[in-house]
Design a protein around this motif. Structure first.
Motif, mmCIF file in Angstrom:
data_model
loop_
_atom_site.group_PDB
_atom_site.id
_atom_site.type_symbol
_atom_site.label_atom_id
_atom_site.label_comp_id
_atom_site.label_asym_id
_atom_site.label_seq_id
_atom_site.Cartn_x
_atom_site.Cartn_y
_atom_site.Cartn_z
ATOM 1 N N ALA A 41 0.808 -1.223 0.000
ATOM 2 C CA ALA A 41 0.000 0.000 0.000
ATOM 3 C C ALA A 41 0.839 1.271 0.000
ATOM 4 O O ALA A 41 0.420 2.302 0.507
ATOM 5 C CB ALA A 41 -0.977 -0.002 1.164
ATOM 6 N N LYS A 42 2.016 1.208 -0.614
ATOM 7 C CA LYS A 42 2.858 2.397 -0.737
ATOM 8 C C LYS A 42 2.747 3.016 -2.118
ATOM 9 O O LYS A 42 3.430 3.979 -2.428
ATOM 10 C CB LYS A 42 4.306 2.047 -0.417
ATOM 11 N N GLY A 43 1.888 2.455 -2.952
ATOM 12 C CA GLY A 43 1.670 2.968 -4.293
ATOM 13 C C GLY A 43 0.575 2.190 -4.988
ATOM 14 O O GLY A 43 0.151 1.137 -4.504
ATOM 15 N N TYR A 44 0.104 2.737 -6.084
ATOM 16 C CA TYR A 44 -0.934 2.119 -6.910
ATOM 17 C C TYR A 44 -0.354 1.723 -8.260
ATOM 18 O O TYR A 44 0.488 2.441 -8.797
ATOM 19 C CB TYR A 44 -2.047 3.109 -7.243
ATOM 20 N N PRO A 45 -0.855 0.669 -8.860
ATOM 21 C CA PRO A 45 -0.515 0.421 -10.269
ATOM 22 C C PRO A 45 -1.229 1.461 -11.130
ATOM 23 O O PRO A 45 -2.351 1.857 -10.821
ATOM 24 C CB PRO A 45 -1.046 -0.989 -10.538
ATOM 25 N N ASP A 46 -0.572 1.927 -12.192
ATOM 26 C CA ASP A 46 -1.264 2.853 -13.092
ATOM 27 C C ASP A 46 -2.227 2.061 -13.976
ATOM 28 O O ASP A 46 -2.289 0.839 -13.911
ATOM 29 C CB ASP A 46 -0.287 3.701 -13.909
ATOM 30 N N ILE A 47 -2.989 2.752 -14.779
ATOM 31 C CA ILE A 47 -4.035 2.098 -15.575
ATOM 32 C C ILE A 47 -3.447 1.051 -16.523
ATOM 33 O O ILE A 47 -4.042 -0.009 -16.720
ATOM 34 C CB ILE A 47 -4.901 3.130 -16.333
ATOM 35 N N THR A 48 -2.271 1.314 -17.068
ATOM 36 C CA THR A 48 -1.633 0.345 -17.966
ATOM 37 C C THR A 48 -1.302 -0.931 -17.208
ATOM 38 O O THR A 48 -1.560 -2.035 -17.688
ATOM 39 C CB THR A 48 -0.346 0.929 -18.563
ATOM 40 N N ASN A 49 -0.729 -0.784 -16.013
ATOM 41 C CA ASN A 49 -0.393 -1.955 -15.210
ATOM 42 C C ASN A 49 -1.639 -2.663 -14.718
ATOM 43 O O ASN A 49 -1.664 -3.895 -14.632
ATOM 44 C CB ASN A 49 0.484 -1.569 -14.028
ATOM 45 N N SER A 50 -2.668 -1.917 -14.392
ATOM 46 C CA SER A 50 -3.923 -2.530 -13.949
ATOM 47 C C SER A 50 -4.496 -3.424 -15.045
ATOM 48 O O SER A 50 -4.936 -4.541 -14.786
ATOM 49 C CB SER A 50 -4.948 -1.460 -13.563
ATOM 50 N N ALA A 51 -4.472 -2.918 -16.272
ATOM 51 C CA ALA A 51 -4.967 -3.718 -17.400
ATOM 52 C C ALA A 51 -4.112 -4.974 -17.571
ATOM 53 O O ALA A 51 -4.633 -6.049 -17.853
ATOM 54 C CB ALA A 51 -4.971 -2.884 -18.675
ATOM 55 N N GLY A 52 -2.807 -4.835 -17.373
ATOM 56 C CA GLY A 52 -1.912 -5.998 -17.467
ATOM 57 C C GLY A 52 -2.205 -7.034 -16.403
ATOM 58 O O GLY A 52 -2.170 -8.236 -16.660
ATOM 59 N N ILE A 53 -2.502 -6.557 -15.199
ATOM 60 C CA ILE A 53 -2.840 -7.474 -14.109
ATOM 61 C C ILE A 53 -4.114 -8.245 -14.446
ATOM 62 O O ILE A 53 -4.181 -9.460 -14.274
ATOM 63 C CB ILE A 53 -2.978 -6.699 -12.784
ATOM 64 N N TRP A 54 -5.133 -7.549 -14.927
ATOM 65 C CA TRP A 54 -6.382 -8.221 -15.318
ATOM 66 C C TRP A 54 -6.121 -9.256 -16.410
ATOM 67 O O TRP A 54 -6.687 -10.342 -16.396
ATOM 68 C CB TRP A 54 -7.404 -7.198 -15.815
ATOM 69 N N HIS A 55 -5.265 -8.903 -17.364
ATOM 70 C CA HIS A 55 -4.978 -9.823 -18.469
ATOM 71 C C HIS A 55 -4.258 -11.080 -17.965
ATOM 72 O O HIS A 55 -4.601 -12.198 -18.351
ATOM 73 C CB HIS A 55 -4.144 -9.119 -19.537
ATOM 74 N N ILE A 56 -3.276 -10.897 -17.092
ATOM 75 C CA ILE A 56 -2.514 -12.034 -16.569
ATOM 76 C C ILE A 56 -3.414 -12.971 -15.771
ATOM 77 O O ILE A 56 -3.387 -14.188 -15.947
ATOM 78 C CB ILE A 56 -1.339 -11.551 -15.698
ATOM 79 N N TYR A 57 -4.225 -12.412 -14.891
ATOM 80 C CA TYR A 57 -4.991 -13.245 -13.970
ATOM 81 C C TYR A 57 -6.343 -13.698 -14.503
ATOM 82 O O TYR A 57 -6.830 -14.752 -14.129
ATOM 83 C CB TYR A 57 -5.193 -12.524 -12.642
ATOM 84 N N TYR A 58 -6.956 -12.901 -15.347
ATOM 85 C CA TYR A 58 -8.317 -13.232 -15.790
ATOM 86 C C TYR A 58 -8.447 -13.411 -17.301
ATOM 87 O O TYR A 58 -9.516 -13.736 -17.791
ATOM 88 C CB TYR A 58 -9.303 -12.152 -15.331
ATOM 89 N N GLY A 59 -7.368 -13.168 -18.034
ATOM 90 C CA GLY A 59 -7.411 -13.318 -19.480
ATOM 91 C C GLY A 59 -8.213 -12.231 -20.183
ATOM 92 O O GLY A 59 -8.593 -12.393 -21.337
ATOM 93 N N ILE A 60 -8.474 -11.129 -19.496
ATOM 94 C CA ILE A 60 -9.254 -10.032 -20.081
ATOM 95 C C ILE A 60 -8.299 -9.031 -20.716
ATOM 96 O O ILE A 60 -7.407 -8.511 -20.058
ATOM 97 C CB ILE A 60 -10.109 -9.330 -19.004
ATOM 98 N N ASP A 61 -8.486 -8.774 -21.982
ATOM 99 C CA ASP A 61 -7.657 -7.803 -22.708
ATOM 100 C C ASP A 61 -8.496 -6.560 -22.968
ATOM 101 O O ASP A 61 -9.358 -6.553 -23.847
ATOM 102 C CB ASP A 61 -7.161 -8.400 -24.015
ATOM 103 N N PHE A 62 -8.261 -5.517 -22.166
ATOM 104 C CA PHE A 62 -9.059 -4.302 -22.286
ATOM 105 C C PHE A 62 -8.846 -3.575 -23.608
ATOM 106 O O PHE A 62 -9.708 -2.828 -24.046
ATOM 107 C CB PHE A 62 -8.763 -3.364 -21.107
ATOM 108 N N ARG A 63 -7.734 -3.832 -24.280
ATOM 109 C CA ARG A 63 -7.526 -3.201 -25.586
ATOM 110 C C ARG A 63 -8.560 -3.685 -26.589
ATOM 111 O O ARG A 63 -9.001 -2.941 -27.442
ATOM 112 C CB ARG A 63 -6.108 -3.511 -26.092
ATOM 113 N N LYS A 64 -8.998 -4.921 -26.458
ATOM 114 C CA LYS A 64 -10.010 -5.455 -27.365
ATOM 115 C C LYS A 64 -11.394 -4.868 -27.082
ATOM 116 O O LYS A 64 -12.257 -4.880 -27.950
ATOM 117 C CB LYS A 64 -10.050 -6.982 -27.272
ATOM 118 N N CYS A 65 -11.610 -4.378 -25.883
ATOM 119 C CA CYS A 65 -12.901 -3.801 -25.521
ATOM 120 C C CYS A 65 -13.164 -2.501 -26.267
ATOM 121 O O CYS A 65 -14.299 -2.084 -26.422
ATOM 122 C CB CYS A 65 -12.976 -3.531 -24.015
ATOM 123 N N HIS A 66 -12.123 -1.864 -26.741
ATOM 124 C CA HIS A 66 -12.262 -0.557 -27.415
ATOM 125 C C HIS A 66 -12.389 -0.694 -28.920
ATOM 126 O O HIS A 66 -12.560 0.271 -29.607
ATOM 127 C CB HIS A 66 -11.064 0.322 -27.070
#
Length: 67
Positions: A41-66
């Protein structure tokens, strides 16, 4: 956004998938110190890293959503 919850979730998912902080860092193109900051809790992932985390763990690619 609650930093503690965010960090706890990142750590929980990382451990669930048997990744070290260094391994997750390589996948997200950040340092292991950055992952440590998120998890403690000393920092947050930025939006790019957040999308990467979702992709790694859930297989969701937010780039395809757009498309």
């Amino acid at each position: 956004m609650n930093q503690y919850v965010t960090g706890a979730v990142i750590k929980e998912l990382r451990e669930k998938y048997h990744l070290t902080q260094a391994e997750l860092a390589v996948k997200l193109n950040v340092s292991d110190k950055t992952v440590s900051k998120w998890e403690t809790a000393k920092g947050y992932p930025d939006i790019t890293n957040s999308a990467g985390i979702w992709h790694i763990y859930y297989g969701i690619d937010f780039r395809k959503c757009h498309q």
